[in-house]
Design an enzyme around this catalytic site. Sequence first.
Site: not given
Length: 756
Positions: A26, A29, A452
């Site tokens: 997760c 961590c 773009d």
Amino acid sequence: MTSIAPEQTTAVPAAGVELSIGGMTCASCAARIEKKLNRMDGVTATVNFATEKAKVSYGPGVEVADLIATVEKTGYTAQEPPKPAARAEAAPAEAEEDASGGELGALRQRLLVSLVLSVPVVLMAMVPALQFDNWQWLSLTLAAPVVVWGALPFHKAAWTNARHGAATMDTLVSIGTLAALGWSLWALFFGHAGMPGMRHGFDFSVSRADGSSSIYLEAAAGVTAFILAGRYLEAKSKRKAGAALRALLELGAKDVTVLRDGRETRIPVAELAVGDRFVVRPGEKIATDGTVVEGGSAIDASMLTGESVPVDVTTGDTVTGATVNVSGRLVVEATRVGADTQLSRMAKLVEDAQNGKAAVQRLADRISGVFVPVVLLIALGTLLTWLFVTGDATAAFTAAVAVLIIACPCALGLATPTALMVGTGRGAQLGILIKGPEVLESTRRVDTVVLDKTGTVTTGRMTLQDVVTAPGVTEHDLLRLAGALEHASEHPIARAIADGAAARTGTLPVPESFENVAGLGVQGVVEGHAVLVGRETLLAEWVIELPAELAAAKAAAEAEGRTAVAVAWDGEARGVLTVADAVKDTSARAIAELRRLGLTPVLLTGDNKAVAEAVAREVGIDEVIAEVLPQDKVAVVKRLQGEGRSVAMVGDGVNDAAALATADLGLAMGTGTDAAIEAGDLTLVRGDLLVAADAIRLSRRTLGTIKGNLFWAFGYNIAALPLAAAGMLNPMIAGAAMAFSSVFVVTNSLRLRRFR
């Protein structure tokens, strides 16, 4: 007089390394590893949970081995990726794909086995009619492997977290399932739950005497299966984290024809050296950056630069690796190879952008970091209080287990994956792919959308736009003769004219003769007429001038950024054909929809300013940033972010990949390159800009559903925990309440199916 220069101290530059991190489950961590690394002297680290990499800079006195040791002491694995050369030899794309695929397969197997075993356990517990004599022992037989083997990753992670004084969702899952299993084992072997003929009905009466006859195997097995389903969905999205880089690197040519002692020899691109001369035939990719030393051609650089019009090159012009030679034969001298090429630098830009993106810690993980220790303290306090006040060990244990079970994170675990499953499923029906829950938070904040031009707002294909004829010349004749000659050419502009002419006039005649004039156009004989099609310079070589009305039409077209092609036959100028990259039919409506969502559109392109402004006027965009190189697109996005804007980027080309990764939200057109699609957070499968507005609305709605789910999941915990601690809920009622919270979360998520 002698002057003595002051002693100068030279600062030792910090070294850098990228580590591959293993064992993270997760976002917390990643935060813990980052915190441990940053505590080392002279170390600055950023750990990205999504890409499972740590980008670390360190000063003198620190070795890579020290960094790896620190990560391992924290309870995770770390290794330094292979060097670029070794990486190329080892074919990492396939190796990485196989490794991630193996992990995903193992997780899928664990999920499927857990589901098959859990379903009958839940049904028998919740439907009394299915309960037969000694059904509880069958439930134990089915549930035990789920809780022990199925939930093993949660137990391992919880143990690792506990050894380092931390708590996450894994801790909640492990404690909740083990508490439910432990209570059930005690009730079966030492209580009355194991007696033949025992039935497990829904008894909502508040009683502490029946605790020894209640089992909660359905809670233990069901929670495990639900959470595994959520982890599987998360793992599928994480598997694609490195695909953008692989897609970029795979764009390059794999082998090349080099000239050695006057002979052509085919060799792998990796063996190409600076100064080598190599041959590029029509349709082939240019192997590396270099300079044209022989020949002339048109180069399609759209996948790298976003430029819609092919670029004519001749001797002395520079070319870029991975672009495509459209027409003539070229001999190119290599000027940059390997990591120095523009393609490799763009790949590095994407990598840096992905690693630099802040790891978004999920709301459930953030809250559970505080929630788990609080629940443990409440459970322990409940046990001790009941023992001290009543001296009844059974009542004390019953109340304490009720606290743990009512706090079991079944609804928390379902809150994100169920909403994400329904939201992404509905999105797929609408042509929208959402990569994961981390993406949704960004859609709520964005206020600027950078678009773009080529392939996003426009079609990305050259098409015939306008036909201007000289007096006495019909449009049919002009298109018929010019189209016939252009049909024999391989140039993209020629093909646009030929296709447009065929569509308007029917079958084109076959030229009696044809010649391609490099960089100028084509000439030949069609139906007895000597025809010229190309630049005004080509006509001038035959002493043909454009009359005033045709010159004015040509100038007007070029002022709007379009390509004007002159046509002449039999010694006279006959007309001007205008070719351009056409705007998509839905682009103007899409811009209006994005404005209604509170977004400010910005057109960003590598095309020239005249082209960009003409397109912007047509679709209703006020802010235009043109003539931007690929590497500068990232800088533009960062500049807008520096102005306090939250930026969404919509693109389809390789040149957009780094900007898509850098933006707060990346939307990739599904008709574009793999690199752009993998770098984006949302993929618009249909390639329709109108879908971008739908994507943002659906993402915002899905995020709202997830937050609503989490609110009610925690709300029921907050309301029920005091009741359980006070002994007003036995574990059976706690299990029923937990099941109801799960049903509510799923039902709330299913509302997304009605999204329009």
